[in-house]
Design a protein around this motif. Structure first.
Motif, short mmCIF file in Angstrom:
data_model
loop_
_atom_site.label_atom_id
_atom_site.label_comp_id
_atom_site.label_asym_id
_atom_site.label_seq_id
_atom_site.Cartn_x
_atom_site.Cartn_y
_atom_site.Cartn_z
N ASP A 82 -6.40 -6.80 2.74
CA ASP A 82 -7.53 -5.99 2.85
C ASP A 82 -7.78 -4.55 1.86
O ASP A 82 -8.39 -3.89 2.60
CB ASP A 82 -7.90 -5.77 4.22
CG ASP A 82 -8.02 -6.88 5.01
OD1 ASP A 82 -8.74 -8.06 4.39
OD2 ASP A 82 -7.70 -7.26 6.11
N ALA A 83 -6.94 -4.61 0.93
CA ALA A 83 -7.15 -3.59 0.07
C ALA A 83 -7.85 -3.75 -1.39
O ALA A 83 -7.48 -4.86 -1.99
CB ALA A 83 -5.53 -3.02 -0.75
N HIS A 97 -2.89 -7.38 -3.37
CA HIS A 97 -3.62 -6.37 -2.57
C HIS A 97 -4.95 -6.79 -1.89
O HIS A 97 -4.94 -6.38 -0.51
CB HIS A 97 -4.00 -5.09 -3.51
CG HIS A 97 -2.67 -4.13 -3.82
ND1 HIS A 97 -1.76 -4.61 -4.85
CD2 HIS A 97 -2.19 -3.22 -3.48
CE1 HIS A 97 -0.76 -3.74 -4.95
NE2 HIS A 97 -1.05 -2.92 -4.00
N SER A 149 -2.51 4.20 -5.84
CA SER A 149 -3.30 4.07 -4.41
C SER A 149 -4.23 5.31 -4.40
O SER A 149 -3.94 6.30 -4.66
CB SER A 149 -2.47 3.69 -3.38
OG SER A 149 -1.77 4.87 -2.98
N LEU A 194 0.85 -1.21 0.01
CA LEU A 194 -0.02 0.10 0.06
C LEU A 194 0.80 1.18 -0.12
O LEU A 194 0.41 2.33 -0.14
CB LEU A 194 -1.03 -0.03 1.23
CG LEU A 194 -2.00 -1.18 1.18
CD1 LEU A 194 -2.68 -1.05 2.50
CD2 LEU A 194 -2.79 -1.04 0.00
N ASP A 222 -6.82 7.03 -0.57
CA ASP A 222 -6.40 7.30 0.66
C ASP A 222 -7.56 6.33 1.39
O ASP A 222 -7.32 6.12 2.50
CB ASP A 222 -7.01 8.74 1.12
CG ASP A 222 -6.11 9.63 0.44
OD1 ASP A 222 -4.95 9.15 0.19
OD2 ASP A 222 -6.58 10.88 0.19
N ASP A 223 -8.41 5.44 0.50
CA ASP A 223 -9.32 4.59 1.31
C ASP A 223 -8.82 2.91 1.05
O ASP A 223 -9.79 2.28 1.10
CB ASP A 223 -10.78 5.04 0.88
CG ASP A 223 -10.87 4.70 -0.63
OD1 ASP A 223 -9.85 4.53 -1.29
OD2 ASP A 223 -11.94 4.42 -1.20
N ARG A 224 -7.61 2.93 1.28
CA ARG A 224 -7.06 1.51 0.89
C ARG A 224 -7.40 0.93 -0.31
O ARG A 224 -7.92 -0.47 -0.26
CB ARG A 224 -7.42 0.72 2.33
CG ARG A 224 -6.76 1.03 3.58
CD ARG A 224 -7.23 0.24 4.81
NE ARG A 224 -6.53 -0.92 4.35
CZ ARG A 224 -5.30 -1.52 4.75
NH1 ARG A 224 -4.43 -0.68 5.01
NH2 ARG A 224 -5.08 -2.84 4.59
N ARG A 225 -7.59 1.80 -1.32
CA ARG A 225 -8.13 1.09 -2.54
C ARG A 225 -6.98 1.39 -3.52
O ARG A 225 -6.39 2.26 -3.78
CB ARG A 225 -9.32 1.79 -3.15
CG ARG A 225 -9.69 1.18 -4.56
CD ARG A 225 -11.14 1.60 -4.91
NE ARG A 225 -11.98 1.22 -4.01
CZ ARG A 225 -12.68 0.00 -4.24
NH1 ARG A 225 -12.38 -0.70 -5.34
NH2 ARG A 225 -13.75 -0.65 -3.42
#
Length: 282
Positions: A55-56, A51, A20, A3, A22-25
């Protein structure tokens, strides 16, 4: 590590990138992709699954080209993405025909699927390259599959895809195969063997990986990747590309001449990505 991405990083080339949010995506941006190879497809699947393991979630931006998007769909990339992946763009209506003689769609490569995949690739290789050359190339394919299963295993798995070309437009009969795993990578694998404790970079590890007799274990094994490069006939043009960590290696062989170059990249990858192309004149 997965990440820690800032900005837009080319995944394989500038037209296929990852960044990437900011919301882990993560966003896999294929909008500018004008041509998709088996390596593009398997690398995208492997990256999305790596990823997802931390948990992304992922978003895939489909190519602006309708033809490329249709190929991506036909090669089952969308089916190979992890659950929860968002796909943005127009997915065309599909009219699927049997292409088993020329294509291996993106597939999960595991011990329980390896035999069936190998059998299918063997048929593709011999049909397009002939019995003799097809068997030679298939030995190289077996090395890629064995490497991914034996030391590329992870909870995310590995992915494989292939395509054969008849040579009517390119002038060469050609077979391309890509295997992308999400395992420990070449550097960490080699350093399991104390004999290779001195290796400190992924680029150096890739150079060692294509030398005869180099292994991450103490077991006596064959020449592996060197056999892959040398196993085709003198009339073939063979190209091998490997990525692992921040290392990138390009190796080629035409007749008896061989060239190998390695370098480091700005955007590391998890596991090992392998791409093999073998070409013959029709």
């Amino acid at each position: 590590m997965l990440l820690e991405l800032a900005g837009r990083h080319p995944l394989l080339r500038d037209s296929l990138a990852i960044h990437s949010t900011d919301d882990r995506r993560i966003v896999l941006d294929a909008r500018r992709l004008l041509f998709a190879s088996p390596l593009d497809l398997t690398a995208t699947a492997a990256t999305a699954h790596a990823h997802a393991a931390v948990d992304a979630e992922a978003t895939l931006l489909l190519p602006d080209s309708k033809d490329v998007t249709a190929y991506v769909q036909r090669m089952d990339l969308l089916k190979a993405l992890p659950p929860g992946t968002q796909v943005e763009g127009v997915v065309p209506e599909e009219f699927r025909s049997d292409r088993s003689a020329t294509l291996l769609e993106v597939a999960a490569l595991r011990p329980d699927t390896a035999d069936a995949i190998s059998e299918r690739l063997g048929r593709v290789a011999t049909q397009h390259l002939g019995p003799r050359d097809g068997r030679r190339v298939f030995k190289g394919i077996g090395e890629l599959i064995d490497n991914a299963i034996s030391h590329g295993a992870s909870t995310c798995g590995a992915f494989i895809a292939a395509q054969a070309y008849s040579g009517k437009t390119t002038g060469y009969r050609r077979l391309e195969i890509a295997v992308c795993d999400t395992g420990i990578g070449v550097l960490n694998h080699l350093r399991l063997n104390p004999e290779h404790a001195h290796i400190t970079t992924s680029a150096e590890a890739l150079e060692h990986a294509v030398r005869p007799g180099v292994s991450g274990t103490r077991d006596t094994r064959g020449n592996g990747l060197p056999d892959l490069l040398a196993g085709t006939s003198d009339t073939a043009a063979t190209r091998l590309v490997l990525r692992s960590g921040d290392g990138l290696l390009r190796a080629g062989r035409l007749r008896r001449a061989a060239v190998t170059r390695s370098t480091s990249t700005r955007a590391p990858v998890q596991g090992t990505w392998s791409w093999l192309r073998v070409s013959y004149r029709p």
